[in-house]
Scaffold this active site. Structure first.
Site, PDB file in Angstrom:
ATOM      1  N   HIS A 225      -1.277   4.294   6.859  1.00 52.79           N
ATOM      2  CA  HIS A 225      -0.541   4.904   5.757  1.00 52.79           C
ATOM      3  C   HIS A 225      -0.192   6.359   6.058  1.00 52.79           C
ATOM      4  CE1 HIS A 225      -3.422   1.838   4.205  1.00 52.79           C
ATOM      5  NE2 HIS A 225      -2.283   1.349   3.731  1.00 52.79           N
TER       6      HIS A 225
ATOM      7  N   ASP B  93      -4.374   7.474   7.930  1.00 52.38           N
ATOM      8  CA  ASP B  93      -5.478   6.660   8.443  1.00 52.38           C
ATOM      9  C   ASP B  93      -5.044   5.676   9.521  1.00 52.38           C
ATOM     10  OD1 ASP B  93      -3.977   4.938   6.957  1.00 52.38           O
ATOM     11  OD2 ASP B  93      -5.535   4.426   5.509  1.00 52.38           O
TER      12      ASP B  93
ATOM     13  N   SER C  49       0.802  -1.223   0.000  1.00 54.54           N
ATOM     14  CA  SER C  49       0.000   0.000   0.000  1.00 54.54           C
ATOM     15  C   SER C  49       0.835   1.274   0.000  1.00 54.54           C
ATOM     16  CB  SER C  49      -0.941   0.018   1.210  1.00 54.54           C
ATOM     17  OG  SER C  49      -0.211  -0.086   2.424  1.00 54.54           O
TER      18      SER C  49
END
Length: 391
Positions: free
Chosen positions: A358, A355, A45
């Site tokens: 990340h 969040d 990610s």
């Protein structure tokens, strides 16, 4: 020469190398003399520009709000480090390989997906949160992509698909970037393995990473830019877990044993990179210490204009503004009224964590700025000189 003198000599030598390389850049009149025509990215990610969203559903608002004005496949309020890398070469942001609509692969492709690991996981995405597109699967996708591009270019005529593909020769001239490994460590810890058990798996993890690098090299890849893993022991989704005890938390609020595990992985990865340099004589392989950059940002955030580095910006509840059951973009009821998780994130420009898992666009830009000139690289090469191999 004693050890201290030797260390001082190496520091001066590295600094001199950076100066000489910077003069080379200036002398060529180009910020990026390597002139990479394409970038091919592999990872999780930290560099996913839409892979997981294409496969399992788009990241929800307010993701993407700071730059794209809408969700754009990234688990971030805006751009990622890989976006700034592409932008620095004058290339468009990388399209996700899995995204069938609106993608243009003329100057590269992104095989990363959020939740990816190096080693395949024996669980589904819904069971564990880890992606089925592990690094070996990303390699299979790249391999197929490469062969199909060559087949299309071998066909006569002006095919519309050719206009959306890289040139065949660009595969050997491209930059291959990697940012993966963190999820291999957290996957074991979240499955209640001990730190020692996870440590024992690291040689196999980096061994599988090494295999993929060799496979890409055998297909013509020559320039590799490899990020180590960050201090995940400082991220809200880790430190908010109830199993964390006070004795494990350091003076910055990070979980020390988890960061030690990340550092152990990084040492093994760096040794593997050294072995690859010996085995792949035509390759230019740069190892980038992203850990040190991110740890500096988190532990010295206020000095760089950031606030509350251990708190999620787009989150809800608790000391770290993070709830494992309701993530960014979800909805919760407060006093009988349903609200969107993320409305509390008024100024992501001063936040480190977007969040809880990340980084924000602002943090990613800061990380890129520290990384670009080669100060945290081995060899100490600026990004624009990543095609130069170490002698």
């Amino acid at each position: 020469m004693d050890r201290r003198s030797r260390r001082g000599y190496l520091v001066v030598e590295a600094f001199t190398a950076v100066l000489l390389l910077n003069r080379l850049v200036e002398g060529n009149g180009s910020k990026h003399p390597c002139e990479f025509p394409a970038v091919f990215n592999f990872g999780d990610s930290n560099s996913d520009t839409g892979g997981l969203s294409a496969a399992f559903g788009q990241a929800q608002p307010p993701n993407g709000e700071s730059f794209f004005g809408r969700p754009a496949g990234r688990y971030c309020d805006g751009r990622l480090v890989i976006d700034f890398i592409a932008q620095s070469f004058g290339l468009p942001y990388l399209s996700a390989y899995l995204d069938a609509l609106g993608s243009n692969f003329t100057q590269g492709a992104n095989f990363a997906t959020a939740g990816s690991t190096i080693r395949p996981q024996n669980t589904t995405l819904s069971q564990s949160g880890f992606s089925p597109f592990s690094l070996n699967v990303q390699w299979y996708q790249f391999n197929d992509f490469h062969h199909r591009v060559r087949d299309f270019h071998a066909q006569k005529g002006d095919d519309v698909f050719k206009r959306l593909m890289p040139k065949t020769k660009d595969f050997s001239r491209a930059l291959y970037t990697f940012d993966i490994g963190q999820n291999d460590l957290t996957a074991g810890l979240f499955q209640n393995l001990s730190i020692d058990q996870v440590r024992a798996s690291v040689p196999d993890i980096v061994g599988q990473f090494k295999t993929v690098i060799k496979d890409i090299y055998n297909q013509g890849g020559r320039s590799f830019w490899i990020h180590n893993t960050g201090p995940f022991g400082c991220l809200p989704y880790v430190i908010a877990r109830p199993i964390i005890t006070n004795g494990q938390v350091d003076k910055y609020g990070c979980v020390g044993p988890y960061n030690d595990l990340a550092q152990y992985f990084n040492r093994q990865l760096k040794e593997t990179v050294g072995q690859l340099r010996e085995d792949l004589h035509k390759a230019a392989i740069t190892y980038v210490d992203i850990y040190s950059i991110k740890y500096t940002l988190i532990t010295q955030g206020k000095q760089h204009g950031f606030e509350h580095p251990l708190r999620a910006c787009c989150g809800h509840g608790g000391k770290y503004n993070y709830n494992v059951h309701v993530g960014c973009g979800g909805k919760v009821k407060v006093k009988g009224k349903e609200i969107l998780v993320g409305k509390s994130c008024e100024d992501p420009k001063v936040a480190v964590s977007w969040d809880g898992v990340h980084y924000t666009q602002a943090a990613n830009k800061w990380i890129f700025d520290q990384m670009e000139n080669g100060s945290f690289s081995d060899p100490p090469l600026p990004l624009g000189l990543a095609c130069h191999k170490q002698h």
